[in-house]
Design a protein around this motif. Structure first.
Motif, PDB file in Angstrom:
ATOM      1  N   ILE A 175      60.925  35.045  41.061  1.00  0.00           N
ATOM      2  CA  ILE A 175      61.547  35.273  41.855  1.00  0.00           C
ATOM      3  C   ILE A 175      60.720  35.052  43.167  1.00  0.00           C
ATOM      4  O   ILE A 175      61.300  34.146  44.268  1.00  0.00           O
ATOM      5  CB  ILE A 175      62.665  36.595  41.805  1.00  0.00           C
ATOM      6  CG1 ILE A 175      60.790  37.815  41.877  1.00  0.00           C
ATOM      7  CG2 ILE A 175      63.688  36.984  40.627  1.00  0.00           C
ATOM      8  CD1 ILE A 175      62.167  39.464  42.132  1.00  0.00           C
ATOM      9  N   HIS A 176      59.112  35.701  43.055  1.00  0.00           N
ATOM     10  CA  HIS A 176      58.021  35.582  43.877  1.00  0.00           C
ATOM     11  C   HIS A 176      57.485  33.970  43.647  1.00  0.00           C
ATOM     12  O   HIS A 176      57.290  33.212  45.460  1.00  0.00           O
ATOM     13  CB  HIS A 176      57.274  36.217  44.227  1.00  0.00           C
ATOM     14  CG  HIS A 176      56.789  36.937  45.443  1.00  0.00           C
ATOM     15  ND1 HIS A 176      58.252  36.827  46.574  1.00  0.00           N
ATOM     16  CD2 HIS A 176      56.316  37.891  46.313  1.00  0.00           C
ATOM     17  CE1 HIS A 176      57.379  37.164  47.485  1.00  0.00           C
ATOM     18  NE2 HIS A 176      56.013  37.746  47.033  1.00  0.00           N
ATOM     19  N   ARG A 200      49.213  33.654  46.686  1.00  0.00           N
ATOM     20  CA  ARG A 200      49.369  34.534  47.670  1.00  0.00           C
ATOM     21  C   ARG A 200      50.466  35.770  47.486  1.00  0.00           C
ATOM     22  O   ARG A 200      50.369  37.300  48.326  1.00  0.00           O
ATOM     23  CB  ARG A 200      49.024  34.015  48.699  1.00  0.00           C
ATOM     24  CG  ARG A 200      48.201  34.845  49.977  1.00  0.00           C
ATOM     25  CD  ARG A 200      48.264  34.349  50.810  1.00  0.00           C
ATOM     26  NE  ARG A 200      48.716  35.248  52.340  1.00  0.00           N
ATOM     27  CZ  ARG A 200      49.016  34.308  53.814  1.00  0.00           C
ATOM     28  NH1 ARG A 200      48.924  33.509  53.793  1.00  0.00           N
ATOM     29  NH2 ARG A 200      49.267  34.779  54.507  1.00  0.00           N
ATOM     30  N   PHE A 201      51.420  34.852  47.300  1.00  0.00           N
ATOM     31  CA  PHE A 201      52.807  36.170  47.568  1.00  0.00           C
ATOM     32  C   PHE A 201      52.511  37.142  46.152  1.00  0.00           C
ATOM     33  O   PHE A 201      53.498  38.116  47.085  1.00  0.00           O
ATOM     34  CB  PHE A 201      54.106  35.432  47.142  1.00  0.00           C
ATOM     35  CG  PHE A 201      54.747  34.518  49.137  1.00  0.00           C
ATOM     36  CD1 PHE A 201      53.840  34.604  50.096  1.00  0.00           C
ATOM     37  CD2 PHE A 201      55.803  34.377  49.024  1.00  0.00           C
ATOM     38  CE1 PHE A 201      54.561  34.338  51.537  1.00  0.00           C
ATOM     39  CE2 PHE A 201      56.624  33.584  50.025  1.00  0.00           C
ATOM     40  CZ  PHE A 201      55.374  34.045  50.718  1.00  0.00           C
ATOM     41  N   LEU A 202      52.388  36.114  45.024  1.00  0.00           N
ATOM     42  CA  LEU A 202      52.295  37.389  44.234  1.00  0.00           C
ATOM     43  C   LEU A 202      51.096  38.648  44.614  1.00  0.00           C
ATOM     44  O   LEU A 202      51.773  39.734  43.940  1.00  0.00           O
ATOM     45  CB  LEU A 202      51.952  36.520  42.792  1.00  0.00           C
ATOM     46  CG  LEU A 202      53.223  35.323  42.741  1.00  0.00           C
ATOM     47  CD1 LEU A 202      53.216  34.299  41.215  1.00  0.00           C
ATOM     48  CD2 LEU A 202      54.429  36.623  41.881  1.00  0.00           C
ATOM     49  N   MET A 244      45.132  44.096  45.544  1.00  0.00           N
ATOM     50  CA  MET A 244      45.052  43.975  47.801  1.00  0.00           C
ATOM     51  C   MET A 244      43.527  42.914  47.776  1.00  0.00           C
ATOM     52  O   MET A 244      43.647  42.589  48.399  1.00  0.00           O
ATOM     53  CB  MET A 244      44.830  44.991  47.559  1.00  0.00           C
ATOM     54  CG  MET A 244      44.504  45.338  49.536  1.00  0.00           C
ATOM     55  SD  MET A 244      46.170  44.729  50.297  1.00  0.00           S
ATOM     56  CE  MET A 244      45.843  44.933  51.810  1.00  0.00           C
ATOM     57  N   ALA A 245      42.720  43.838  46.671  1.00  0.00           N
ATOM     58  CA  ALA A 245      41.746  42.590  46.534  1.00  0.00           C
ATOM     59  C   ALA A 245      41.361  41.249  46.548  1.00  0.00           C
ATOM     60  O   ALA A 245      41.166  40.211  47.292  1.00  0.00           O
ATOM     61  CB  ALA A 245      40.415  43.081  45.856  1.00  0.00           C
ATOM     62  N   ILE A 246      42.576  40.995  45.775  1.00  0.00           N
ATOM     63  CA  ILE A 246      42.984  39.280  45.116  1.00  0.00           C
ATOM     64  C   ILE A 246      43.366  38.744  46.194  1.00  0.00           C
ATOM     65  O   ILE A 246      43.331  37.536  46.906  1.00  0.00           O
ATOM     66  CB  ILE A 246      43.682  39.501  44.089  1.00  0.00           C
ATOM     67  CG1 ILE A 246      42.537  39.928  42.428  1.00  0.00           C
ATOM     68  CG2 ILE A 246      44.411  37.784  43.825  1.00  0.00           C
ATOM     69  CD1 ILE A 246      43.453  39.798  41.836  1.00  0.00           C
ATOM     70  N   ASN A 247      44.549  39.353  47.124  1.00  0.00           N
ATOM     71  CA  ASN A 247      44.995  39.295  48.453  1.00  0.00           C
ATOM     72  C   ASN A 247      44.622  38.542  49.608  1.00  0.00           C
ATOM     73  O   ASN A 247      44.394  37.994  50.077  1.00  0.00           O
ATOM     74  CB  ASN A 247      46.313  39.933  48.848  1.00  0.00           C
ATOM     75  CG  ASN A 247      47.367  39.670  50.118  1.00  0.00           C
ATOM     76  OD1 ASN A 247      48.367  38.948  49.958  1.00  0.00           O
ATOM     77  ND2 ASN A 247      47.443  40.748  50.602  1.00  0.00           N
ATOM     78  N   VAL A 248      43.475  39.681  49.581  1.00  0.00           N
ATOM     79  CA  VAL A 248      43.012  39.318  50.828  1.00  0.00           C
ATOM     80  C   VAL A 248      41.981  38.409  50.645  1.00  0.00           C
ATOM     81  O   VAL A 248      41.481  37.462  51.465  1.00  0.00           O
ATOM     82  CB  VAL A 248      42.159  40.877  51.170  1.00  0.00           C
ATOM     83  CG1 VAL A 248      40.630  40.301  52.476  1.00  0.00           C
ATOM     84  CG2 VAL A 248      43.016  42.045  51.290  1.00  0.00           C
ATOM     85  N   PHE A 249      41.507  37.977  49.619  1.00  0.00           N
ATOM     86  CA  PHE A 249      41.061  36.827  49.258  1.00  0.00           C
ATOM     87  C   PHE A 249      41.179  35.893  49.077  1.00  0.00           C
ATOM     88  O   PHE A 249      40.615  34.908  50.031  1.00  0.00           O
ATOM     89  CB  PHE A 249      40.416  37.407  47.559  1.00  0.00           C
ATOM     90  CG  PHE A 249      39.646  36.038  46.745  1.00  0.00           C
ATOM     91  CD1 PHE A 249      37.979  35.377  47.356  1.00  0.00           C
ATOM     92  CD2 PHE A 249      40.212  34.639  45.729  1.00  0.00           C
ATOM     93  CE1 PHE A 249      37.358  34.564  46.505  1.00  0.00           C
ATOM     94  CE2 PHE A 249      39.612  33.847  45.302  1.00  0.00           C
ATOM     95  CZ  PHE A 249      37.898  33.646  46.288  1.00  0.00           C
TER      96      PHE A 249
END
Lengths: 391, 254
Positions: A175-176, A200-202, A244-249
């Motif tokens: 879905i994402h 990034r969405f995931l 969160m760390a992966i998202n910021v990365f």
């Protein structure tokens, strides 16, 4: 089973009443929007998607994040998540419902929405998004209904439900991913035209959703006899930390590519977002708040001492949730349109009716979560009747 | 098998293109139907806009007025809600990639006419979830205002800003109406239709017909002997954002 949501003390009913007032206000303004047209919103010829589609995008992430408790429990036999999977699945049902409502209120001709089904168009990503979102809703309704019924009878859920659960795990990712493809396949919008958008969405979904789940568990612990258990909470907190760390990365990857390559049509969007463009900087303070919240959350989450302290964890989860909400629910969609394909800057900000309609939909989601969680807890006798309240 | 609206248009398009049949007059009623002129046929329609000729008359808005009148396009005062089928834009915005900081004179200072590019590979058609927008065999990118659900995905996909959404009821801003062309409701997307209704009656697009300075040319680009092919052979032409692979079919002579 649903009758369990109709019993409650004064505090429960004041909360439900409060939500109904919000929903009513949203519905009133939606009737006005139907009458006047979408001109009642802040959207324009240039910024043709706004707050509604951004909330839809954000909430798809919250819906998908149920998989972060379901997957460890079913594939890795993480027993601590046993009590939590149902909460994740019920949260997913409420979130997908909100997603669908946000799409409907964004349509110019909502009475024609069945045209998507009547004229199925496989080359449109929106068609596939309709398929995966409704499919995900159906899967979660089946799974949570079957497990709650089994629980009421005091039995184990039937074996076939495991197959449905495995399917829902893959489906959550889809879905994402498909929602990201709505954006990342458009040559006209360089801001979205990036392969890292779906990952990034995931990542942001798997941070914001579980963060919300932690907050809900901590609230339930205060309001009822339900206790998710410290082990489960600290395991989810670890998932939030990594996600969160992966998202910021991923965001930093985007920023590097834009600012180092200096391709104007790519860079201008990031400039608008973080620095302002041609004297327009409505989103700039918000984006910096998002950055600061992200940093605070990472500091609190990465340090094990603060992560295991529930008060600090609450702050960290709020920071994660609002940082990602600003990024996806405010910045991501609008900035794809600013500047427009002709290089002109037309800013966007939601109007009051638009905000209240959105709030009304969030009210519906909150009402669903309240009712669902109440049913789930009542079936387990964990309501804690004297102090029993909603979430 | 029932013939839905789209099927009807497709059939009408094919009829106009292939069969050389006279298109029957819209006014039916009793009595024999009379042909209203032979439809203009072509394998691939395109537009060629002569910027130099257009720039000699910067005050002229004849094409825009003819189009607005012909298609019931409202004049909406709020810029955010404007409906535009053909409009003027500065060169640096029309051709952001072709801009030179040292450009002076007409090209830099005088406006460029913009419209739907009727792309060979239209991204709006690719993304539409209801096939309310589709490409005809002869290249015209069509819009069905009765099927459009108003999701505005096509607006997000168009790299040229050529699509407008009816944010409010457009009829309240129409001073005079052309009874031969539909008005639109709020909540649907619209754009230039290359005057498909005029082509069916044997007339060239209103903008090309109304231009007194010979700046707007219309024709079949697949025909090597067509006047627009001759123009493109003799003079240097640019297109908007050709790198995106949309194959826009509006050419600008510079």
């Amino acid at each position: 089973m649903l009758e369990k949501a109709l019993k409650g003390n004064r505090r429960y009913w004041s909360w439900v009443g409060f939500l109904l007032v919000i929903i009513g206000a949203g519905f009133f303004f939606y009737l006005r929007q139907l009458n006047v047209g979408l001109g009642i919103t802040g959207m324009s010829r240039d910024v043709s998607w706004g707050f509604y589609i951004a909330q839809f995008t954000f909430l798809v992430g919250v819906a998908a994040s149920a998989v972060m408790v379901v997957l460890p429990h079913y594939l890795h036999d993480v027993k601590a998540f046993g009590k939590l999977t149902i909460l994740g699945e019920l949260l997913a049902i409420a979130s997908v419902t909100m997603c669908l409502l946000f799409i409907v209120v964004d349509l110019g001709q909502p009475q024609r929405m069945l045209n998507i089904v009547l004229h199925p168009t496989p080359h449109s990503i929106l068609f596939w998004d309709m398929v995966v979102l409704n499919g995900y809703l159906l899967l979660n309704v089946i799974i949570s209904r079957v497990s709650l019924l089994a629980e009421r009878k005091g039995e184990h859920p039937p074996a076939w439900i495991k197959a449905v659960v495995y399917l829902s795990i893959l489906w959550a990712v889809s879905i994402h991913t498909v929602t990201a493809f709505i954006y990342s396949g458009l040559a006209a919008r360089p801001f979205w035209l990036t392969a890292v958008l779906a990952p990034r969405f995931l990542a942001s979904a798997f941070a914001a959703g579980p963060a919300l789940l932690i907050l809900l568990c901590l609230i339930l612990r205060r309001l009822s006899h339900f206790d998710a258990g410290d082990e489960a909470i600290s395991k989810i907190a670890l998932i939030v930390t990594y996600a969160m760390a992966i998202n910021v990365f991923f965001i930093l990857m985007e920023v590097f590519t834009a600012f180092y390559s200096e391709i104007p049509e790519h860079l201008d969007h990031f400039r608008y977002l973080f620095l302002g463009l041609e004297g327009h900087h409505r989103l700039v303070p918000w984006m910096w708040i998002s950055v600061i919240l992200a940093l605070i959350s990472l500091i609190l989450l990465i340090n094990p001492k603060t992560r295991h302290n529930h008060r600090m964890l609450t702050i960290a989860c709020c920071a994660v949730f609002f940082s990602i909400w600003i990024d996806k629910g405010l910045g991501m969609v609008v900035t794809g349109f600013v500047p427009n394909p002709l290089g002109r800057v037309m800013e966007y900000w939601p109007t009051l009716p638009e905000a209240l309609i959105s709030l009304g939909i969030y009210g519906i989601g909150a009402l669903m979560v309240t009712g669902f969680y109440r049913i789930a807890l009542a079936l387990r006798g964990e309501l804690g009747e004297t102090s029993g309240g909603g979430s | 098998m029932s013939l839905d609206r789209r099927g009807f248009f497709r059939l009408a398009g094919l009829t106009a293109v292939g069969a050389q049949l006279p298109v029957l007059s819209r006014a039916g009623g009793s009595g024999p139907l009379e042909p209203a002129g032979k439809a203009i046929e072509g394998k691939r329609f395109a537009m060629v806009i002569d910027l130099a000729a257009c720039h000699e008359h910067p005050e002229c808005n004849r094409c825009i007025e003819a189009c607005d009148r012909s298609h019931n396009i409202p004049k909406i005062p709020a810029e955010a809600h404007e409906i535009k089928w053909i409009w003027k834009e500065e060169f640096e915005h029309a051709f952001p990639a072709s801009n030179s900081p040292y450009l002076k004179g007409e090209l830099a200072e005088k406006p460029v006419l913009l419209m739907c590019n009727h792309c060979d590979n239209p991204p709006c058609v690719r993304v539409c979830p209801t096939q309310a927008t589709w490409k005809r065999e002869d290249g015209v990118v069509m819009m069905d205002w009765h099927r459009c659900i108003g999701c505005r995905y096509c607006i997000a996909a168009c790299p040229y800003g050529s699509r407008s959404f009816n944010w409010v009821d457009p009829r309240q801003y129409l001073k005079e109406r052309n009874p031969d062309f539909p008005t639109r409701t709020k909540g649907v997307v619209e754009k230039c239709n290359l005057c498909e209704e005029r082509l069916a009656e044997g007339k060239i697009p209103a903008c090309a017909e109304s231009c007194p300075h010979g700046a707007i040319h219309f024709g079949d680009i697949s025909d090597p002997d067509s006047p627009i092919r001759k123009l493109l052979e003799e003079r240097f032409a640019i297109r908007r954002k050709p790198v995106l692979g949309t194959e826009p079919q509006v050419y600008y002579l510079v």
